[in-house]
Design an enzyme around this catalytic site. Structure first.
Site, PDB file in Angstrom:
ATOM      1  N   LYS A   1       0.824  -1.210   0.000  1.00 54.36           N
ATOM      2  CA  LYS A   1       0.000   0.000   0.000  1.00 54.36           C
ATOM      3  C   LYS A   1       0.860   1.264   0.000  1.00 54.36           C
ATOM      4  CE  LYS A   1      -3.077   2.929   0.194  1.00 54.36           C
ATOM      5  NZ  LYS A   1      -4.431   3.173   0.562  1.00 54.36           N
TER       6      LYS A   1
ATOM      7  N   ALA B   1       0.801  17.355 -14.976  1.00 57.17           N
ATOM      8  CA  ALA B   1       1.615  18.376 -14.299  1.00 57.17           C
ATOM      9  C   ALA B   1       0.709  19.511 -13.841  1.00 57.17           C
ATOM     10  CB  ALA B   1       2.672  18.902 -15.260  1.00 57.17           C
ATOM     11  N   GLY B   2       1.088  20.149 -12.770  1.00 53.99           N
ATOM     12  CA  GLY B   2       0.288  21.264 -12.266  1.00 53.99           C
ATOM     13  C   GLY B   2       0.596  21.528 -10.807  1.00 53.99           C
TER      14      GLY B   2
ATOM     15  N   CYS C   1      -4.119  11.033   1.721  1.00 57.45           N
ATOM     16  CA  CYS C   1      -3.278   9.834   1.604  1.00 57.45           C
ATOM     17  C   CYS C   1      -1.860  10.126   1.125  1.00 57.45           C
ATOM     18  CB  CYS C   1      -3.931   8.832   0.674  1.00 57.45           C
ATOM     19  SG  CYS C   1      -5.436   8.151   1.357  1.00 57.45           S
TER      20      CYS C   1
HETATM   21  C1  UDX Z   1      -4.810   7.959  -3.583  1.00 59.13           C
HETATM   22  C2  UDX Z   1      -4.480   6.675  -4.373  1.00 59.13           C
HETATM   23  O1  UDX Z   1      -4.710   6.889  -5.769  1.00 59.13           O
HETATM   24  C3  UDX Z   1      -5.366   5.544  -3.878  1.00 59.13           C
HETATM   25  O2  UDX Z   1      -5.028   4.344  -4.548  1.00 59.13           O
HETATM   26  C4  UDX Z   1      -5.162   5.378  -2.387  1.00 59.13           C
HETATM   27  O3  UDX Z   1      -6.018   4.375  -1.885  1.00 59.13           O
HETATM   28  C5  UDX Z   1      -5.422   6.691  -1.665  1.00 59.13           C
HETATM   29  O4  UDX Z   1      -4.619   7.733  -2.216  1.00 59.13           O
HETATM   30  P1  UDX Z   1      -6.749   9.784  -3.671  1.00 59.13           P
HETATM   31  O5  UDX Z   1      -6.060  10.461  -2.528  1.00 59.13           O
HETATM   32  O6  UDX Z   1      -8.226   9.621  -3.635  1.00 59.13           O
HETATM   33  O7  UDX Z   1      -6.149   8.319  -3.891  1.00 59.13           O
HETATM   34  O8  UDX Z   1      -6.401  10.649  -4.956  1.00 59.13           O
HETATM   35  P2  UDX Z   1      -5.667  10.462  -6.356  1.00 59.13           P
HETATM   36  O9  UDX Z   1      -6.676  10.356  -7.416  1.00 59.13           O
HETATM   37  O10 UDX Z   1      -4.619   9.434  -6.292  1.00 59.13           O
HETATM   38  O11 UDX Z   1      -4.988  11.901  -6.492  1.00 59.13           O
HETATM   39  C6  UDX Z   1      -4.041  12.339  -5.532  1.00 59.13           C
HETATM   40  C7  UDX Z   1      -3.578  13.740  -5.812  1.00 59.13           C
HETATM   41  O12 UDX Z   1      -2.711  13.757  -6.924  1.00 59.13           O
HETATM   42  C8  UDX Z   1      -4.674  14.753  -6.117  1.00 59.13           C
HETATM   43  O13 UDX Z   1      -4.387  15.948  -5.413  1.00 59.13           O
HETATM   44  C9  UDX Z   1      -4.557  14.958  -7.607  1.00 59.13           C
HETATM   45  O14 UDX Z   1      -4.991  16.242  -7.979  1.00 59.13           O
HETATM   46  C10 UDX Z   1      -3.069  14.796  -7.811  1.00 59.13           C
HETATM   47  N1  UDX Z   1      -2.703  14.386  -9.176  1.00 59.13           N
HETATM   48  C11 UDX Z   1      -3.141  13.201  -9.674  1.00 59.13           C
HETATM   49  C12 UDX Z   1      -1.880  15.189  -9.936  1.00 59.13           C
HETATM   50  O15 UDX Z   1      -1.440  16.260  -9.499  1.00 59.13           O
HETATM   51  N2  UDX Z   1      -1.529  14.782 -11.192  1.00 59.13           N
HETATM   52  C13 UDX Z   1      -1.958  13.609 -11.720  1.00 59.13           C
HETATM   53  O16 UDX Z   1      -1.590  13.310 -12.844  1.00 59.13           O
HETATM   54  C14 UDX Z   1      -2.804  12.794 -10.938  1.00 59.13           C
END
Ligand code: UDX
Length: 438
Positions: free
Chosen positions: A210, A258-259, A266
């Site tokens: 995990k 990117a951003g 999490c």
């Molecule tokens: C994450 C994991 O994906 C999931 O498997 C785990 O169980 C919990 O943590 P989550 O926190 O719901 O899930 O969000 P996720 O969709 O993974 O996005 C995390 C962050 O990354 C967000 O702030 C999102 O905006 C950012 N992100 C995601 C980016 O900045 N760029 C991306 O390309 C993808």
């Protein structure tokens, strides 16, 4: 099967409702009375698309109920899931496992017979073995309690689908004489019949799966954001670059957005807890790169504030609209939200910051009561000298640049998520800045 799910936050409430949806009889347990009374009446205390319907349907069908009473939980089933939080400790990077320990302390002394407890919470490696010792010390004579670990990979916004149709099921067991695998096969019979990969490991491996998955995802995002810093300097376009490298299926385009970077409950805390645990184990060098992953991520927030300053000069008294407060779209979760961090920093620098989010307004107001909250997207845009798109909600992606242009004072926008079509906005007279696109 009958089972309890202890902890009814994002993870536990979703797991409880989805296990009932799979046909099981489920009792959700939490110490928070208000959460339990809301869930019992069919109300989900947070925004998660599709979950209210699943909750309602299964309460109506009599398969799902909630309680604060551990004695009732102990009588209800011999299978229990733990889905309580493991937040970052105050003043440290390490995870705080006290809530997981409290579940064992409250539940185990009340159990009679043979029980299996499946941990779902994200924990530092070694926690499950320590909980097994704790459970052994607390269980009644003639009662057995086996601890197994079954990490959860659900994403907020897709939690129902991720739980009912997971892309893999991982189960850590103690090995010899374990009953957990047979029970898990029964619980997950429906997804397993669809040939969902099922990986049975030891406890340590399951715990590490995990945190490693989340560390990898965080690293992937910070990788592209680091490259975007270089793109900005030389006038390259990070979104085209991501498309180009993403076509290599060893790399893949997902999580190369990117951003403003990652936030939420999490990824940030999990990479920090992973580093802290590696340090405790004497392997701190192994994960030292995660410090850089974290730093790159934090720099993105600062970069947006710097861009605002570059465009506006002094920020004092300037009217800036921040679109988005949730850490990502389709969620009302503002924990460690990059959008709110930017709004907060701009406000502290003296700007008059107005925030709008389709779902996260109440949560945002609780964290940052001093910001100004708009009542609608149009209201948010009206009179703005600078607009910052900080969370890529569909509503923001679909904004009409001409209509938005009529509302704002100055047609100046920072696309913090690289989701707007530059040409369309420029054609409508906007000056557009973006991260990693020159
Ligand atoms: C994450 C994991 O994906 C999931 O498997 C785990 O169980 C919990 O943590 P989550 O926190 O719901 O899930 O969000 P996720 O969709 O993974 O996005 C995390 C962050 O990354 C967000 O702030 C999102 O905006 C950012 N992100 C995601 C980016 O900045 N760029 C991306 O390309 C993808």
């Amino acid at each position: 099967m009958r089972m309890t799910v202890i902890g009814t936050g994002y993870l536990g409430a979703t797991h409880a409702a989805c296990m009932a949806e799979l046909g099981h009889e489920v009792l959700g347990v939490d110490v928070d009375e208000s959460k339990i009374s809301r869930l019992s009446s069919g109300e989900v205390p947070f925004f998660e698309p599709g979950l209210p319907e699943v909750l309602e349907r299964n309460i109506q069908a009599g398969r799902l109920d909630f309680t604060t009473d551990y004695a009732r939980a102990a009588d209800f089933a011999t299978v229990h899931f733990i889905g309580v939080g493991t937040p970052q400790q105050r003043g440290s990077y390490a995870a705080d496992t006290r809530y997981v320990e409290a579940v064992i302390d409250d539940l185990v002394p009340q159990l009679t017979g043979d029980h299996v407890i499946f941990g779902k919470s994200t924990v530092p490696v070694g926690t499950a073995a320590a909980l097994q010792e704790r459970a052994d010390a607390l269980s009644k004579p003639d009662t057995t309690v086996e601890i197994a670990w079954n990490p959860e990979f659900l994403r907020e916004g897709y939690a129902v689908k991720d739980t009912i149709e997971p892309d893999r099921i991982v189960l850590g067991t103690c090995g010899v004489d374990s009953r957990a695998e047979a029970i898990a096969r029964e619980i997950y019979a429906i997804p397993l019949a669809r040939e969902t990969p099922f990986l049975v490991t030891n406890l340590q491996t399951a715990e590490l799966v995990k945190v490693s998955a989340n560390a990898f995802l965080a690293t992937k995002i910070s990788f592209i954001n680091a490259v975007s810093e270089v793109c900005e300097i030389v006038g390259a376009d990070v979104t085209q670059l991501a498309d180009a490298i993403g076509h290599d299926d060893r790399i893949g385009r997902k999580f190369l957005g990117a951003g403003l970077g990652f936030g939420g409950g999490c990824l940030p805390k999990d990479i920090r807890a992973f580093m802290a645990r590696a340090g405790e184990l004497g392997a701190d060098q192994a994960l030292a790169f995660l410090r850089e992953v974290d730093a790159i991520n934090m720099r993105r927030r600062q970069r947006v504030v710097d861009l605002a300053r570059e465009e506006l000069g002094s920020l004092i008294g300037r009217r800036i609209t921040v679109l988005g407060a949730a850490f990502k779209p389709n969620s009302d979760d503002v924990r460690d939200s990059p959008a709110l961090a930017v709004a907060g920093q701009l406000s502290l620098a003296g700007a008059a910051v107005r925030v709008y989010d389709p779902e996260a307004m109440d949560n945002a107001r609780r964290v940052f009561p001093t910001l100004d909250y708009a009542t609608s997207l149009d209201d948010a845009l009206t009179g703005a000298e600078l607009v910052i798109l900080a969370t890529e909600w569909q509503q923001f992606r679909e904004m009409d640049p001409a209509h938005a242009g009529e509302l704002v004072q100055d047609r100046l926008l920072i696309d913090g998520r690289n989701v707007l079509t530059t040409e369309a906005w420029q054609a409508a007279g906007w000056r557009l800045r973006a991260l990693g696109r020159g």
